[in-house]
Design an enzyme around this catalytic site. Sequence first.
Site, mmCIF file in Angstrom:
data_model
loop_
_atom_site.group_PDB
_atom_site.id
_atom_site.type_symbol
_atom_site.label_atom_id
_atom_site.label_comp_id
_atom_site.label_asym_id
_atom_site.label_seq_id
_atom_site.Cartn_x
_atom_site.Cartn_y
_atom_site.Cartn_z
ATOM 1 N N CYS A 117 1.025 -1.332 -0.023
ATOM 2 C CA CYS A 117 -0.150 -0.056 0.008
ATOM 3 C C CYS A 117 0.898 1.082 0.091
ATOM 4 O O CYS A 117 0.286 2.294 -0.119
ATOM 5 C CB CYS A 117 -1.022 0.150 1.201
ATOM 6 N N HIS A 255 -2.937 6.634 2.679
ATOM 7 C CA HIS A 255 -3.585 5.425 2.024
ATOM 8 C C HIS A 255 -4.843 4.964 2.720
ATOM 9 O O HIS A 255 -4.841 5.271 3.934
ATOM 10 C CB HIS A 255 -2.602 4.255 2.652
ATOM 11 N N ASN A 285 -10.655 -0.541 0.384
ATOM 12 C CA ASN A 285 -9.093 -0.477 0.443
ATOM 13 C C ASN A 285 -8.443 -1.104 -0.781
ATOM 14 O O ASN A 285 -8.620 -2.268 -1.134
ATOM 15 C CB ASN A 285 -8.596 -1.438 1.608
HETATM 16 O O1 UT7 Z 1 -3.943 -1.721 3.668
HETATM 17 C C1 UT7 Z 1 -2.783 -2.095 4.363
HETATM 18 C C2 UT7 Z 1 -2.786 -1.839 5.751
HETATM 19 N N1 UT7 Z 1 -4.125 -2.384 6.260
HETATM 20 C C3 UT7 Z 1 -4.743 -1.957 7.487
HETATM 21 O O2 UT7 Z 1 -4.307 -1.114 7.779
HETATM 22 C C4 UT7 Z 1 -5.848 -2.733 8.057
HETATM 23 C C5 UT7 Z 1 -5.420 -2.576 9.499
HETATM 24 N N2 UT7 Z 1 -6.608 -3.353 10.113
HETATM 25 C C6 UT7 Z 1 -7.993 -2.972 10.225
HETATM 26 O O3 UT7 Z 1 -8.420 -2.060 9.392
HETATM 27 C C7 UT7 Z 1 -8.981 -3.636 11.194
HETATM 28 O O4 UT7 Z 1 -8.087 -4.540 12.082
HETATM 29 C C8 UT7 Z 1 -9.788 -4.481 10.499
HETATM 30 C C9 UT7 Z 1 -11.126 -3.666 9.926
HETATM 31 C C10 UT7 Z 1 -9.352 -5.569 9.588
HETATM 32 C C11 UT7 Z 1 -10.803 -5.298 11.701
HETATM 33 O O5 UT7 Z 1 -11.168 -4.368 12.657
HETATM 34 P P1 UT7 Z 1 -10.957 -4.708 14.217
HETATM 35 O O6 UT7 Z 1 -11.655 -3.462 14.897
HETATM 36 O O7 UT7 Z 1 -9.457 -4.569 14.436
HETATM 37 O O8 UT7 Z 1 -11.628 -5.921 14.461
HETATM 38 P P2 UT7 Z 1 -10.993 -7.343 15.300
HETATM 39 O O9 UT7 Z 1 -10.145 -8.030 14.178
HETATM 40 O O10 UT7 Z 1 -10.446 -6.730 16.487
HETATM 41 O O11 UT7 Z 1 -12.096 -8.191 15.636
HETATM 42 C C12 UT7 Z 1 -13.041 -7.810 16.505
HETATM 43 C C13 UT7 Z 1 -14.466 -8.811 16.188
HETATM 44 C C14 UT7 Z 1 -13.874 -10.315 16.244
HETATM 45 O O12 UT7 Z 1 -14.687 -10.991 17.002
HETATM 46 P P3 UT7 Z 1 -14.613 -11.404 18.496
HETATM 47 O O13 UT7 Z 1 -13.216 -12.088 18.558
HETATM 48 O O14 UT7 Z 1 -14.518 -10.086 19.555
HETATM 49 O O15 UT7 Z 1 -15.783 -12.168 19.063
HETATM 50 C C15 UT7 Z 1 -14.020 -10.770 14.795
HETATM 51 O O16 UT7 Z 1 -14.164 -12.260 14.556
HETATM 52 O O17 UT7 Z 1 -15.094 -8.728 15.042
HETATM 53 C C16 UT7 Z 1 -15.046 -10.028 14.398
HETATM 54 N N3 UT7 Z 1 -15.012 -9.696 12.995
HETATM 55 C C17 UT7 Z 1 -16.332 -9.445 12.304
HETATM 56 N N4 UT7 Z 1 -17.740 -9.287 12.740
HETATM 57 C C18 UT7 Z 1 -18.439 -8.947 11.667
HETATM 58 C C19 UT7 Z 1 -14.355 -9.627 12.136
HETATM 59 N N5 UT7 Z 1 -14.415 -9.359 10.940
HETATM 60 C C20 UT7 Z 1 -15.815 -9.190 11.004
HETATM 61 C C21 UT7 Z 1 -16.812 -8.861 10.043
HETATM 62 N N6 UT7 Z 1 -18.201 -8.872 10.382
HETATM 63 N N7 UT7 Z 1 -16.383 -8.671 8.815
#
Ligand code: UT7
Length: 330
Positions: A117, A255, A285
């Site tokens: 990215c 980005h 993204n």
């Molecule tokens: O482009 C290159 C650089 N990339 C980035 O900068 C991406 C960086 N990361 C992010 O943007 C975020 O971490 C994400 C958007 C990918 C995820 O958001 P988050 O707030 O960090 O969520 P998380 O991974 O901490 O997950 C929280 C909860 C989990 O459930 P539990 O374990 O708390 O029960 C996940 O299983 O949300 C759940 N979850 C979802 N729920 C509904 C993960 N994906 C989804 C989904 N829909 N699509």
Amino acid sequence: MTLPISNAVITAIGSYVPEKVLTNADLEAIVDTSDEWIVQRTGIRERRIAAESQYSSDLSILAVRDMARRYNVQLTDIDYIIVATSTPDTFVPSVASRVQAEFGMQGCGTADLQAACAGFTAALQMANGLLLSGIYKKVLVIGTETLSKATDYTDRTTCILFGDGAGAFLLEAASGSKSDIIAASSNTDGSGGHLLYRSSLSPSIGGYDIIATSNIVQNGREVYRWAISEVSKGINELMKKSGTSAAQINWFAPHNANQRIIDALCDKTGFHLEQALSSIAKYGNTSAASIPLAIDDAVRDGRIAAGDTILLYGFGGGLTQSGILLRWSI
Ligand code: UT7
């Protein structure tokens, strides 16, 4: 603000996104997710998806055609093409070579650049170097992705994020002291490579076993933490290096990974949210394409005007960071 660091000027911009729209409601039918979760956690509402037969070179060619339609530029005398992408049609030949062939550019060199990215801003830095050295007079820089072809649509943690698109800048050497490039910086932490990858030949990264599917895999939570803490430092360092501050810069073009990350970066660097160029709600993204897509949206709707300064900052897999401060003069 320091003096410009080169004699490179940007003379044209173009972009292209595929017609097919994938909405959050569409994703609700594919994986266990909701529009509310996606909007609240990422700010994404929809993304564009390339047709089955459309690859990163096809999107690039359409972005260059868009540029040629809007600006009075000659394509045939371009000296060099750099394409930033993590989703090339093929590893060999490069996407850049395919673009050269399409437009029949004679005496033109080509190379693809892979910095995830941070690819578009890294490519702009390379183009600046080629122009500054006097080797070339006209360099085309493209950021292009067909991430939908490298996405696991059974993995709800990644498939909600990614979209396809392409953007292009034409850079030319200017005579005298005229220059659009003011400052640049880069910073890679290769020890975090396993946190965000797209595998090819090796089964491991830095001693960590990886999933060898050639789809994008990421530890979202860790990458998120790194982005807020380390990327904000990198942006502040670039401003310090250029003797400038967020209040003196018109636009911030980070980005577009996640709206929450953009909001947090603004908070930690002093940019107002209104200064941040984000088209994440409609494109998701798009990795190396996200910065030129967000800038071109703002050029088309008249937000960016000639004379404005823009801080572009790419970050992502590698873990890479690459920034460039420029003056918009078209
Ligand atoms: O482009 C290159 C650089 N990339 C980035 O900068 C991406 C960086 N990361 C992010 O943007 C975020 O971490 C994400 C958007 C990918 C995820 O958001 P988050 O707030 O960090 O969520 P998380 O991974 O901490 O997950 C929280 C909860 C989990 O459930 P539990 O374990 O708390 O029960 C996940 O299983 O949300 C759940 N979850 C979802 N729920 C509904 C993960 N994906 C989804 C989904 N829909 N699509």
